[in-house]
Design a protein around this motif. Structure first.
Motif: not given
Length: 394
Positions: A44-45, A87, A90-97, A99
């Motif tokens: 996990r991140v 959280r 996790e949102r940061y990784a998703a927001h910036h897409r 890899d």
């Protein structure tokens, strides 16, 4: 020194570690159109944050805790909790897409063969990964630092590092000795003292510099006074502590003699931000004692000869970066195992190998994540524009 091979502009930059520094670096590199892959050893991140104790809260305000390109949500409050921060990552990784390749530990970095077009090879369980540049962001707090106290194997109580402490629940009705008076140790001791634990002692080797919890002012002061002489900053900080924090000498915790700026410069130690520790000591709910010297069966022997018989000992004794397996063969570490060059600086023997997250500035570690990420992205962007493209074969 061997000549630097021409960089393969098609190979992605490898970022090792999906914590705040690794995520920041990857986000800024992606913004610079730099292909980037994050290798994360866990599933996990933000795993290192997720595994800290449940009552952990950040010591920095939202404005200095945010990473580049995404604000901290207002509902997190002025002192972000552990779960809220995980959280956010996790949102940061998703927001910036980003890899992120989870469960893909980087085991070893070595130099690529001359003429291969790559600068480095990252060895993983899935095979070697060639790359032109690497950002190592596994962090200062990678591996628990557990002192080898004499007789520890004979101790009949519970002995654990603070990395494995989760909550006060298992210690209700039990006597506990916390070893180490940094931020983790003082927080754990004060929470234990208010949660139905028996006696709570805290073993102190060096009296800490303690400041009130309103950390925004102290981080701002750190930024404003960086250019002033160290001795002047120390005198000012010691005076501030005298005015803002009660004298705990009669309770076994004398005032520090060394200023917080000198301790940070020499040892990388930050001041303790008071989350209820001072009140717990003043009331006697937490009892400062001398440093732990050894164990003798059920007893703990302190440096002044005192013997205690706690049911549990929690070692809040810090962490190590533990970089030797990863880069120990590259001559880029000092005697303490820390990188010789950090941020956007490269060691002369290791071009395009960057280390992010290996300082502990008084201005805030999370704020520093953005500063280092921007600098590394600029350095690679500048290099990319200056690197000549390969001449095509006729």
């Amino acid at each position: 020194m061997p000549p630097t091979p021409q960089r393969d502009l098609s190979a992605p930059t490898i970022v090792i570690g999906a914590g705040p520094h690794g995520l920041s670096a990857a986000a800024l590199l992606k913004r610079s159109a730099e292909p980037t892959v994050i290798l994360e050893r866990t599933d996990r991140v933000g795993a290192s944050w997720a595994h800290r104790y449940e009552h952990l809260r950040l010591h920095t305000t939202p404005n200095t805790s945010k990473l580049p390109g995404l604000s901290v949500p207002r509902q997190a409050g002025p002192w972000m909790s552990r779960d809220d921060y995980v959280r956010y990552l996790e949102r940061y990784a998703a927001h910036h897409r980003l890899d992120v390749r989870v469960t893909t530990p980087a085991e070893r970095i070595e130099r690529a063969e001359p003429g291969s077009g790559a600068q480095w090879i990252v060895h993983t369980p899935d095979g070697p990964v060639p790359t032109g540049a690497i950002v190592v962001a596994t962090g200062r707090c990678h591996t628990p630092n557990f002192p080898r106290w004499p007789g520890s194997s004979t101790f009949t109580g519970t002995l654990l590092h603070s990395a494995h402490y989760r909550s006060p629940a298992p210690y209700r009705g039990r006597d506990v000795l916390v070893v180490g008076a940094g931020n983790s140790g003082t927080e754990i001791a004060s929470v234990l003292a208010g949660a139905g634990t028996g006696r709570v002692w805290i073993a102190v080797r060096t009296p800490p510099n303690i400041l009130p919890r309103s950390s925004a002012r102290w981080h701002a002061a750190g930024r404003l006074t960086e250019a002033l002489p160290l001795a002047w900053r120390d005198r000012t900080s010691l005076l501030t502590q005298r005015l803002a924090v009660p004298d705990l000498t009669s309770r076994g915790l004398p005032r520090p003699r060394v200023g917080l700026y000198t301790r940070n410069a020499r040892e990388g130690v930050n001041p303790v931000l008071d989350h209820g520790f001072v009140a717990a000591v003043r009331s006697g709910r937490v009892e400062p004692v001398a440093a732990l010297q050894s164990f003798d069966g059920p007893d703990v022997v302190l440096a002044d000869g005192t013997r205690l018989r706690p049911d549990a000992v929690i070692a809040a004794t810090g962490y190590r970066s533990n970089l030797h397996d990863l880069v120990g063969s590259l001559d880029v570490l000092d005697e303490a195992g820390q990188p010789l060059a950090v941020g956007a600086q490269n060691h002369p023997a290791a071009p395009r190998l960057y280390f992010a997250g290996y300082t502990n500035p008084l201005t805030g570690v999370l704020r520093q994540a953005g500063i280092e990420a921007r600098a590394i992205a600029r350095a690679l962007r500048r290099e990319k524009t200056q690197t000549p493209l390969p001449t095509p074969h006729p």
